[in-house]
Design a protein around this motif. Structure first.
Motif: not given
Length: 318
Positions: A261, A284, A287-288, A290-295, A297, A301
């Motif tokens: 990412t 950011d 968030a990455w 805790y969930s490396t697949t989500q966009k 905030p 990206d």
């Protein structure tokens, strides 16, 4: 000749003791930590940039610990209150220390994911360690404005001058006075750094030479860097130019792009984690993790994808 000042002979088992990371040669590397109130959900090791020290992570560390992430940052050899202040320890020393501390913290937190975060030079150390060293299992790396200004992307007169000075007066110190660059829009923070006695303000030429060697290695590792990676870059960065960063990213994204990412911050400077809008990058990163697949905030990206797509467009003039 430019010199490096590597660690001494191994004399003991490395360990952590009372705010100190004691290396195998007995060197005491100051170690700061920011721990959550409850059992951590993840562990993060942070590496500072050139002439900086572990205090750089105070703001981010407090935020991440509030999000359940245990954070650790140490003064790398030659910086802050670590031994041989101002002297370059060499690529092997910096990557070895990181590997050993990661192993120690993995033993302390065996059931928690381990992440590495590097700012500027710290990012180059992490890239090199992950590409060239057999590291313990690392669940992800975060690179904030990594030092990627390799010789191959510098003008010839700059590399020639560095070579000449490093091979004639390696002990010469440079202050950077008169160089008009803005490392951050956080002026209050910059003033505090100017008064901080642990920030190195006179840099030896052989240390700059060593840093450039490290940047060469990191830059050439674009296609060999594997695993979950988040790279953050401020589009107002005046320390690490866009040209080498973008060239690195174009090669970097060629392999296993799904694990990588990239985030661009239009108002961000080199010190993204301490800028006035630093909290945007902090959120950011959390968030990455805790969930490396989500966009992300912030949408940084999406901004990076747009910029990088323009670079590869046939009509691009960049």
């Amino acid at each position: 000749m430019p010199k490096i000042y590597p660690p001494g002979e191994k004399s003991q088992a490395a360990h952590i003791s009372d705010g100190i990371f004691v290396a195998e040669d007995g060197a005491n590397l100051p170690l700061r930590h920011w721990l959550p109130e409850d059992e951590p959900k993840a562990v993060l090791i942070a590496l500072h940039g050139f002439n900086d020290y572990s205090h750089f992570f105070d703001g981010p560390g407090r935020y991440f610990s509030s999000q359940g992430i245990a954070c650790f940052a140490y003064d790398q050899r030659g910086f802050g209150a670590a031994p041989r202040r101002g002297l370059w320890a060499g690529e092997a020393a910096y990557t070895s220390d990181l590997k050993i501390l990661a192993s120690l913290l993995k033993q302390r937190y065996p059931n928690r994911p381990i992440y590495l975060l590097g700012e500027s030079m710290g990012g180059a150390v992490i890239i090199t360690a992950m590409s060239k060293t057999k590291m313990p299992k690392i669940d992800g790396i975060i690179l904030s404005a990594p030092a990627l200004w390799a010789r191959s992307t510098m003008p010839w007169y700059q590399t020639s001058l560095l070579w000449t000075l490093a091979h004639s007066m390696p002990w010469l110190t440079l202050t950077g006075r008169g160089v008009r660059i803005t490392p951050s829009d956080n002026i209050e923070m910059l003033r505090a750094l100017g008064k901080d006695p642990w920030i190195i303000k006179k840099t030896r030429v052989d240390a700059i030479h060593g840093l450039t060697d490290l940047m060469d290695t990191a830059y050439s590792s674009a296609t060999s860097l594997q695993g979950n990676t988040l790279l953050l870059y401020g589009e107002k960065d005046e320390i690490i130019p866009k040209k080498p960063t973008y060239k690195f990213l174009q090669k970097f994204m060629e392999t296993n792009a799904a694990d990588k990412t990239v985030a661009f911050y239009p108002k961000g400077y080199h010190m993204l984690l301490r800028d006035l809008q630093a909290s945007t990058a902090w959120k950011d990163i959390a968030a990455w993790i805790y969930s490396t697949t989500q966009k992300l905030p912030s949408g940084a990206d999406n901004r990076a994808q747009h910029v990088l797509a323009q670079l590869t467009s046939p009509t691009s003039k960049q």
